[in-house]
Enzyme design. Sequence first.
Site, PDB file in Angstrom:
ATOM      1  N   GLU A   1      15.494  -3.464 -69.430  1.00  0.00           N
ATOM      2  CA  GLU A   1      15.557  -4.400 -70.547  1.00  0.00           C
ATOM      3  C   GLU A   1      16.343  -3.837 -71.726  1.00  0.00           C
ATOM      4  O   GLU A   1      17.122  -4.564 -72.365  1.00  0.00           O
ATOM      5  CB  GLU A   1      14.135  -4.755 -71.002  1.00  0.00           C
ATOM      6  CG  GLU A   1      14.105  -5.732 -72.164  1.00  0.00           C
ATOM      7  CD  GLU A   1      12.694  -5.968 -72.687  1.00  0.00           C
ATOM      8  OE1 GLU A   1      12.521  -6.870 -73.521  1.00  0.00           O
ATOM      9  OE2 GLU A   1      11.774  -5.234 -72.275  1.00  0.00           O
ATOM     10  N   ASP A   2      16.181  -2.536 -72.024  1.00  0.00           N
ATOM     11  CA  ASP A   2      16.712  -1.989 -73.273  1.00  0.00           C
ATOM     12  C   ASP A   2      17.890  -1.033 -73.088  1.00  0.00           C
ATOM     13  O   ASP A   2      18.424  -0.542 -74.077  1.00  0.00           O
ATOM     14  CB  ASP A   2      15.599  -1.250 -74.024  1.00  0.00           C
ATOM     15  CG  ASP A   2      14.500  -2.200 -74.483  1.00  0.00           C
ATOM     16  OD1 ASP A   2      14.785  -3.402 -74.611  1.00  0.00           O
ATOM     17  OD2 ASP A   2      13.365  -1.744 -74.699  1.00  0.00           O
TER      18      ASP A   2
END
Length: 742
Positions: A121-122
Amino acid sequence: MSAEATNPATPGPATTVPRRKARPRIDLRRLGRAALLGSTARDRLPDAIGHVVEAHRAHHPEADLEPLRRAYVLAESSHRGQMRKSGEPYITHPLAVTLILAELGAETTTLTASLLHDTVEDTDVTLDQVREQFGEEVRYLVDGVTKLEKVDYGAAAEPETFRKMLVATGNDVRVMSIKLADRLHNMRTLGVMRPEKQARIAKVTRDVLIPLAERLGVQALKTELEDLVFAILHPEEYAHTRELIIDNASRDDDPLAEIADETRTVLRDAGIPGEVLIRPRHFVSVHRVARKRGQLRGADFGRLLVLVNEDADCYGVLGELHTCMTPVVSEFKDFIAVPKFNLYQSLHTAVARADGQIAEVLIRTHQMHRVAEAGVVALGNPYAPPTEEQYASDGEQSARDGERADPTRPGWLSRLLDWQRAAPDPDTFWSTLREDLAQDREITVFRPDGGTLGLPEGATCVDAAYAQYGEDAHACMGARVNGRLATLSTVLRDGDTVQLLMGQDPASEPSREWLEHAHTPAARIAIQRWLAAHPATTDAHLATTGAEPAGAERDRTRGASRPDGPRTARRTSSEQADPEDSAPGTPLARPGAASVVVDLAGATVRLAGCCTPVPPDQVAGFAVRGGVVTVHRAECAAVARMRTGGRAEVGVRWGQTAACRVTLTAESFGRPHLLADLTEAMALEGAEIISATVAPPTEQRVRHTYTLQLPDAAQLPALMRAMRDVPGVYDVARAQHQAPAS
């Protein structure tokens, strides 16, 4: 995740999560520096995950730590340069989440995915990279957590998104376990957020994630999340509760410690090896007890926990405590014989001291305690083949070829997947799920075969039917609760025995009225789905009562002595007359009735209408006005009254005629075609319907009264059995009218 920040000074009951006494509180800032400065050489573990390894080894001494080392290296390098709002390196967050899971006993694969849960996600890490380096299992878990991060759990959450999330999560509970640990760490470090954002996150945690933790059995996470939410949403009550706990801790006397010593003595004298611990209540628990009991006393601030080795020892301890101390019987609950829906097992009891203080006692094995604290997290890898122990504890578990074997998934999560598949639309699923999450108490009811059903408090027989039979419950016609007939709207209580009465007619259908009595998502979704698929299959009456109109049944009865043609019903004058005080000239017997020999010259005989005696019943005769002798069954209530009233008793006995006339009452549930089936059953047994009366249905129950002519009285038992065998008929009996006193 990256939105939450850390604030070590945030007040809160962070110490309520059970941890090993020897391990001090971990400094996540120090872990962050170690993540940047510590060794990441391939030949040894990085210093930063030392605490994770220590906790993991405590539960899994033989675990392979190489996946953890590689996962940490990838996570640290991917998150390098990212900082939390508090200024800490971001890697401290996945480390803290992984440590929480390690202390709960999660296996290596879960910890590996936890370290990587934010990388896709990051950072630039892809799911394909995760699969290549760590395998399909880890990729699946990381992907599931990533999808969870994209879901808005608030009141404005998109129901379809939430439903899709549950499809991904439900196939492997480890996804939700990682999410819960992630939320716990974020709640611990919520202090630098604006108050309004803290409140929003706390409300979502309270409404969705805490109930999920409860249903997954992860009590250690649930209790700390409750306390953290309590501190944010109710700061004044939290402060007051905190003062109560501090004041109690400063007291010189400790009644729980004294009772614990007594309990250890009892166990020692009985020769039962066990460990007796004092478990302080967490903040929310103390607050609830204070609201329930008012003024708190020393024993109200905690509970005793007795840990033993074997299941049988639990009951041994219970017996000794109840023998040597004063038990509070109303507090006893056996969750070992009947585990809760979230896998929880324990014996609950309470003992009273001479000064009136009551101490609650929990008795369980060490394995039960592990599951009680960690729930599904403690039960292993769902991809691994089930062990013999798992097969023994779950006889229904079967692994089909090509499907995941998932012994960790509790009944509630399995039902959740069924709900989302069966719901006619996402909004229905979302609303029923929210209602279910709001239920924080469960009851257990028993089936006649000894099985059990777990239902929310306030559930009815409708809910029990759909819990046991699924969509086949559309054919349910009623129930017996504790042996007594009950309507489907009957509210069940903990410990009730429920026998569900099912029809065999394929045309059976649920009633729209059932929705008013359905409280579980399984029941509501199944009923709504059927009604949506059959909008015009029944008229309004059938939709609301599930029975034919009373007038229709009555009209059809009067012309249906047998299925192949109409027959006019008739009522004799003797049936309409008073059963005991007939006028002179009453016939010797009703036309077609069995003959009776009477020991009174010149007397006429009449068979009483209140009990309709037939051969070979034991009978008694009494002389009434006009030289008439009425004949009653010996057990008829009128016999005792007439004897008490001084009526002259006359000897009577059956003659040689085999034919008889009898009145029967049938109790049934209303359903289409019931009357036709019932009259056909009577005709097949050779019975001729002389008259019939069908009362208007009440709560789907219908009472029928038939006067029948039989060619032979010996056929009566077979006739009654045939009538009882008609689907929907739950009782057939000889008529027992209340006769007036003479």
